[in-house]
Design a protein around this motif. Structure first.
Motif, PDB file in Angstrom:
ATOM      1  N   HIS A  12       1.278   0.980  -0.337  1.00 48.12           N
ATOM      2  CA  HIS A  12       0.698   0.828   1.001  1.00 48.12           C
ATOM      3  C   HIS A  12       0.348   2.191   1.586  1.00 48.12           C
ATOM      4  N   LEU A  13       1.190   3.191   1.319  1.00 48.76           N
ATOM      5  CA  LEU A  13       0.902   4.529   1.848  1.00 48.76           C
ATOM      6  C   LEU A  13      -0.374   5.088   1.222  1.00 48.76           C
ATOM      7  N   VAL A  14      -0.509   4.891  -0.096  1.00 45.55           N
ATOM      8  CA  VAL A  14      -1.706   5.367  -0.781  1.00 45.55           C
ATOM      9  C   VAL A  14      -2.937   4.702  -0.171  1.00 45.55           C
ATOM     10  N   ASP A  15      -2.799   3.407   0.089  1.00 40.62           N
ATOM     11  CA  ASP A  15      -3.880   2.658   0.722  1.00 40.62           C
ATOM     12  C   ASP A  15      -4.163   3.218   2.120  1.00 40.62           C
ATOM     13  N   LEU A  16      -3.108   3.406   2.888  1.00 41.94           N
ATOM     14  CA  LEU A  16      -3.236   3.860   4.277  1.00 41.94           C
ATOM     15  C   LEU A  16      -3.953   5.202   4.354  1.00 41.94           C
TER      16      LEU A  16
END
Lengths: 247, 567
Positions: free
Chosen positions: A230-234
């Motif tokens: 999710h962080l990579v996405d964010l």
């Protein structure tokens, strides 16, 4: 965990009651419980907190690049606008959708791990990995175009007129376009590296899932890798408008 | 009642004697049992060996610097070599010694024990961070072999992006080393914060944490939040050198001052990574050897947190003369003065703890008192440098060198030595020669002041730092300072001898040789693999001497305390 008996100040360091810490001294708890934890809840809480701290560290790591971006954009707004037009909004947009979708499948993988659906978890992890590869493939085509067009950082910034976006072909080449592409390659490069690491870790978690290490009682690693993803996405969610959608 | 309490309290120690007569050294043996260990105590000791080796290497460079400065002009090396030597002294001492010294070596060993836990939260991550440290050290060594950096440990651009003295790639190797070391530091921080939050024994609440833990906590927060910014900065510098990124290059529209902002955004908080754990150790030692509760416990604990937070807001005071705006310099100056408040809180509370305490002047206590004196001098001269008008004059002189050596060596290194003596019996199970250790302390203390007091004078007279040569009027003071450096060397050599003798022929240490009330002294020396015979239940703070039983404070062997157990 047992609670403290604060009303006995004189006997300050008594031994823990054996029945107060039932999963004491490894081997008595479930298989997934590491020896130095007392309970599965403690183990889960520790893992989760550790992951959040790691993510905080990641944010600070990227923050340097975001500061760099703000400083340079405020110095050279026109150059940034010109350079932004050279990026392919269609490919960037497609990558945004791919990553958002992969975030969804990662979240669903956590859900299916929590309810103990091993097969579905494995499938969803594979879909997430496939999306990550799709992201990299699209990114590869974007990079190739930048190389061909001479849209490179610093010293190497020598745009080839034929490869530039039609709307900017008649405009003069800006002096500081190299700064934009320096930041562009640093930001997307470091982000891409995180995607590659994510693929590796998710593959490892997929293997563990196939070996049957996870159950309704223990799904922490799936949860943590999804958090990372999710962080990579964010971060991409911020990179996309900042780099591709200037004015 | 009294005997009952004694029995209850002496129980864990006795149980440890009876059931686990094997300590963590004896549990497994062979080189592999060390290299792949997950035991925080073994990892801590491996770190200890590594940082001590780095310290000796860094110290060797320091002596080379001081030999060169014995006389004006060339003494033993040329200017380029001198630049490399002082760079390596700084880089090795900062990144390979001071930053990991107390948290990663002593902290690793002690943190789980003083929390009453069996290990840190992530033992594998702990081992990984040790190996990252080793990789970083190897990279740093490689940079020395292929030609070595001459940029100073701060790697300021544009010099660092252009210099090719020695070797073109040495800067890349050295900054790569620091990048890797940074991640070692970050992972340790993540591990420690989680450990402190989640691994405390029953009853070990936040108000009962030893002040060393509070200091380690504040340090870890800085490690996690500041170090990544250094990492990205160094990555940018590597790209700048490798691929002509142009971010810090004015020729390409970049800005070298931006590098300074980025660098000090980490490296100022890093100063507190270096000093806070030292302050934690001093709190422990002062309490034990005053046999008294720490005065204003919560204030001392919160001052660590306050220093950590304020530390993020003052980086600009390294850049007063860099051309940043006047308004920034004023704000940074004012914020810098704020740091003096929590630092003052600590010093005054330590002194108040000593007041009417039952003081024992043992070797660790001497180092702790030495810390208070030297840190006070270092801290107060920091205020000179935080004052804008004075800093313009003192910037880049030996005054700055003297100031940060008073804080880093007089502060952190002194505390590190103190902690090493204090916990030596716990870590090794051996006693050391107190008398000789005290002699070593006095040699170190005198040598230190000879070396660096003279540098305050040099700086106030305008002697520039980092210079290979100097004007004839500085020769006397430079010589004086060089002599001091060798006195320090002798003191440290004597200390090494004390420790080696202790390892070879030291007497066996009882569980609690200092008669301390703190938790780490309630288990055997050295502790068993899981630290305690069984999970302890904590019912008082580590400094509650009025609540501790006679058994807990007994300084000899438990079997002598209760002779009936001897048979």
């Amino acid at each position: 965990m047992s609670t403290a008996t604060t009303d006995a100040p004189t006997a300050s360091l008594e031994e823990a009651q054996p029945d107060a810490a039932p999963q004491d001294h490894g081997g008595h708890g479930p298989k997934f419980l590491a020896h130095h934890f007392d309970t599965p809840v403690q183990q889960f809480d520790a893992a989760k907190l550790g992951m959040w701290l790691f993510l905080a560290q990641e944010l600070l790591f990227f923050s340097g690049l975001f500061v760099l971006y703000s400083v340079y954009r405020s110095w050279y707004p026109a150059d940034f606008s010109w350079a932004s037009h050279q990026l392919n909004r269609f490919m960037g947009g497609a990558n945004t959708i791919v990553l958002l979708f992969s975030s969804l499948t990662a979240a669903l993988a956590v859900r299916s791990a929590q309810v103990g659906d091993r097969k579905k978890t494995g499938m969803l992890l594979l879909v997430t990995i496939a999306c990550a590869f799709a992201f990299l493939v699209i990114k590869y085509f974007e990079y190739v175009h930048k190389f061909e067009a001479g849209l490179l950082p610093g010293d190497r910034f020598h745009p080839v007129a034929a490869h530039l976006a039609a709307s900017t072909r008649d405009l003069p080449i800006p002096q500081h376009g190299g700064s934009f592409f320096g930041i562009y390659f640093m930001m997307t490069g470091v982000h891409g590296l995180h995607v590659i690491i994510g693929i590796g870790v998710m593959f490892w978690i997929w293997l563990r899932n196939q070996r049957g290490e996870f159950s309704e009682q223990f799904w922490t690693p799936v949860d943590l890798v999804a958090l990372y993803w999710h962080l990579v996405d964010l971060i991409w969610i911020y990179l996309f408008p900042l780099l591709y959608l200037i004015d | 009642m009294a005997t009952e309490a004694q029995n209850a309290s002496a129980a864990p120690v006795d149980a440890a004697h009876a059931t686990t007569d094997r300590n963590f050294f004896q549990e497994r043996s062979g080189i592999k049992s060390w290299l792949v260990t997950l035991d925080h105590k073994r990892i801590g000791l491996m770190y200890l060996v590594a940082v001590v080796l780095s310290f000796l290497v860094g110290g060797l460079f320091a002596l080379l610097i001081r030999i060169e400065l014995l006389s004006a002009g060339r003494t033993i090396m040329d200017a380029d070599t001198y630049n490399r030597v002082f760079t390596l002294h700084g880089a090795v001492m900062v990144f390979l010694f001071i930053i990991p010294s107390i948290p990663a070596a002593l902290g690793n060993f002690l943190l789980p024990i003083v929390l009453g836990a069996k290990d840190v939260a992530f033992p594998r991550l702990n081992l990984a961070s040790f190996y990252l440290y080793v990789v970083g050290a190897v990279l740093a060594l490689a940079s020395m072999i292929i030609g070595s950096v001459d940029t100073g440990w701060t790697f300021y651009t544009p010099y660092s992006s252009n210099t090719d003295v020695g070797s073109k790639n040495a800067v890349i190797w050295m900054t790569g080393a620091v990048f890797v070391l940074g991640f070692s530091s970050i992972l340790t921080g993540v591990n420690f914060i989680t450990t402190i939050h989640k691994m405390r024994a029953p009853g070990q609440d936040w108000k009962r944490l030893p002040l060393f833990v509070w200091a380690t906590y504040a340090t870890s927060v800085i490690q996690v939040l500041a170090t990544p910014v250094l990492a990205i900065t160094l990555l940018l510098l590597i790209m700048e050198r490798g691929f002509g990124l142009g971010i810090f290059d004015p020729r390409l529209g970049g800005d070298p001052v931006l590098f300074q902002h980025f660098f000090w955004f980490y490296s100022h908080p890093a100063v507190y990574i270096m000093i806070l754990p030292g302050m934690g150790i001093v709190s422990e030692i002062i309490a034990t050897f005053s046999r008294r509760e720490i005065f204003g416990y919560m204030f001392v604990a919160m001052s660590s947190v306050a220093i950590a937070l304020l530390g993020f807001l003052v980086w600009g005071h390294h850049m007063f003369t860099s051309g940043q705006s006047e308004y920034s310099t004023m704000v940074f100056s004012a914020l810098t003065f704020l740091v003096a408040i929590p630092s003052g809180v600590k010093v005054l509370n330590w002194v108040a703890t000593l007041y009417k305490g039952q003081i024992t002047l043992s070797a660790p206590m001497l180092y702790a008192l030495g810390f208070i004196v030297l840190f006070s001098i270092g801290g107060l001269t920091g205020l000179f440098l935080g004052t804008l008008s004075v800093d313009i004059y003192l910037h880049d002189t030996y005054f700055v060198v003297a100031h940060f050596h008073y804080v880093m060596v007089g502060g952190t290194v002194c505390a590190f030595f103190g902690g090493l003596h204090y916990w030596w019996p716990k870590m090794t199970g051996k006693l050391y020669d107190e008398r000789l250790a005290k002699v070593a302390f006095w040699i170190f203390f005198i040598g230190f002041n000879v070396t660096f007091l003279s540098q305050f004078v040099l700086g106030s007279r305008g002697a520039p730092r980092r210079s290979w040569d100097y004007l004839p009027q500085f020769e006397e003071l430079h010589r004086f300072s060089s002599v001091g450096a060798f006195i320090i060397g002798i003191g440290i050599l004597l200390m090494v001898i004390v420790f080696v003798r202790s390892l070879v022929s030291g007497a066996k240490a009882p569980p609690n040789p200092w008669g301390s009330a703190a938790l780490e002294w309630q288990t055997t020396s050295p502790p068993p693999v899981e630290n305690f015979a069984s999970t302890p239940v904590i019912t008082r703070g580590p400094y509650d001497y009025h609540l501790a039983t006679e058994g807990e404070l007994y300084a000899g062997f438990p079997e002598d305390f209760e002779p009936s157990k001897k048979a």
